[in-house]
Design an enzyme around this catalytic site. Sequence first.
Site, PDB file in Angstrom:
ATOM      1  N   SER A 103      -5.969   3.682   4.517  1.00 17.11           N
ATOM      2  CA  SER A 103      -5.445   2.643   3.258  1.00 17.11           C
ATOM      3  C   SER A 103      -6.550   2.048   2.695  1.00 17.11           C
ATOM      4  O   SER A 103      -6.442   0.724   2.281  1.00 17.11           O
ATOM      5  CB  SER A 103      -4.188   1.644   3.945  1.00 17.11           C
ATOM      6  OG  SER A 103      -3.490   1.331   3.003  1.00 17.11           O
ATOM      7  N   SER A 117       0.757  -1.203   0.184  1.00 17.97           N
ATOM      8  CA  SER A 117       0.017   0.152   0.107  1.00 17.97           C
ATOM      9  C   SER A 117       0.715   1.355   0.009  1.00 17.97           C
ATOM     10  O   SER A 117       0.227   2.473  -0.102  1.00 17.97           O
ATOM     11  CB  SER A 117      -0.889   0.088   1.185  1.00 17.97           C
ATOM     12  OG  SER A 117      -1.942  -0.916   0.846  1.00 17.97           O
ATOM     13  N   LYS A 148       3.301   6.712   4.891  1.00 20.02           N
ATOM     14  CA  LYS A 148       2.287   5.383   4.421  1.00 20.02           C
ATOM     15  C   LYS A 148       2.982   4.308   4.738  1.00 20.02           C
ATOM     16  O   LYS A 148       4.067   3.782   4.708  1.00 20.02           O
ATOM     17  CB  LYS A 148       2.042   5.506   2.798  1.00 20.02           C
ATOM     18  CG  LYS A 148       1.235   4.576   2.478  1.00 20.02           C
ATOM     19  CD  LYS A 148      -0.503   4.990   2.986  1.00 20.02           C
ATOM     20  CE  LYS A 148      -1.433   4.060   2.827  1.00 20.02           C
ATOM     21  NZ  LYS A 148      -1.490   2.768   3.657  1.00 20.02           N
ATOM     22  N   LYS A 157       0.029   3.782  -2.542  1.00 20.23           N
ATOM     23  CA  LYS A 157      -0.697   5.027  -2.596  1.00 20.23           C
ATOM     24  C   LYS A 157      -0.080   6.368  -2.493  1.00 20.23           C
ATOM     25  O   LYS A 157      -0.959   7.321  -2.581  1.00 20.23           O
ATOM     26  CB  LYS A 157      -1.658   4.636  -1.378  1.00 20.23           C
ATOM     27  CG  LYS A 157      -2.577   3.363  -1.724  1.00 20.23           C
ATOM     28  CD  LYS A 157      -3.295   3.048  -0.357  1.00 20.23           C
ATOM     29  CE  LYS A 157      -4.023   1.566  -0.913  1.00 20.23           C
ATOM     30  NZ  LYS A 157      -4.583   0.714   0.414  1.00 20.23           N
TER      31      LYS A 157
END
Length: 382
Positions: free
Chosen positions: A124, A68, A231, A71
């Site tokens: 997320s 993730s 992140k 992202k």
Amino acid sequence: MKQSQTAIFCFLLLLATLLLLPVMQSAGAATTPASAANTCARCMAVVEGSTGRLLYGKNEEQARPMASTTKICTAATVLEHCDNLDRTVAVPDKAVGVEGSSIYLQKGEKVKIIDLLYGLMLQSGNDCAEALAITVGGSIEDFAAMMNETAKKAGARNSNFVNPHGLHDDNHYTTAHDLALIAAYAFRNPVFAQIVATKRHTMPWEGRNYPRVIVNKNKILSTYEGGDGVKTGFTKKAGRCLVSSATRNGMRVIAVVLDCGPMFEECAALMDKAFAEYSLCKVADGEKICEQVPVSDGKRAHAQVCGKGEFYYPLREDEKSSVRIATHTVENLAAPVKKDTEAGNFEIYLENQLLFGGKLYTIYDVAERGVVDKWKDLVDAW
């Protein structure tokens, strides 16, 4: 006898080689960024945010799945291609029920793009990722192409995005170094910086009499001094991944670890090391990079030319004396000369590495000598 002496010689040579091998390996490693920071991460990169300078690395150019942390590029791409973040959109069918983490969007639900970005980066949400991709790009495939363009603009050289969320695909990969550069690029947008530094976001929840509350999964924001992003990520193939950021004394450090169990602890230790060893230094003030250029037929014999802007770069204490500036001017200028006339260029180096370059400009007008001035010269000469 000769064979015996030869055998002894070969044995001694082999023994000496084995004893020296660790020394040679250590000396070789000392020339690479990776030797400066230890980590259990499979891949790691630490960069300074404003310049992208690689401070430390380990397998930093090795292509890996990144889960993730994908992202970051998704958000940066949306922000580059969407002028109205407060626009309300309907959640596409394809974005509902996406595998993995989610904020549980419903088919046709009305939601603002900015709230989808918060859902994307804090919780997320894979459903947010697909909703944004389809809304901004028209399709997952077209949006992935836009993501790859964003990555190239950020300086990524060995990355390929095929989806906006990071669910595993063999053709979806990046490197620790590329990911750090993409994060640094994303931080140029103040909305991105605001989103990833937010610990908790509340947004309307259509059809319910209470809001949807989104909590950031990034512990760096709460546990690390100056922590301001960015992140987390996890899949079985990628392992635990984290892109972290912190700012102290005007310097942002971005640390990336891929496939790293203690990802928060490792990033914290890497950023501690960076802040201890580097500081963001003013390496030059353009207005003080000045030279004199001859002026033909001018009321002044020379024009002063200078650079513009201030230039900062992360340096260790032992590097500060290695910064040098080179200037190159035109041979001469012909009067009249206007202020801000381009008259050369300058370069700022760290040893032999070019850091910055710029142009030199005249800082005042130089008028042409008139008839009276020329007569006076004749009289003075006579």
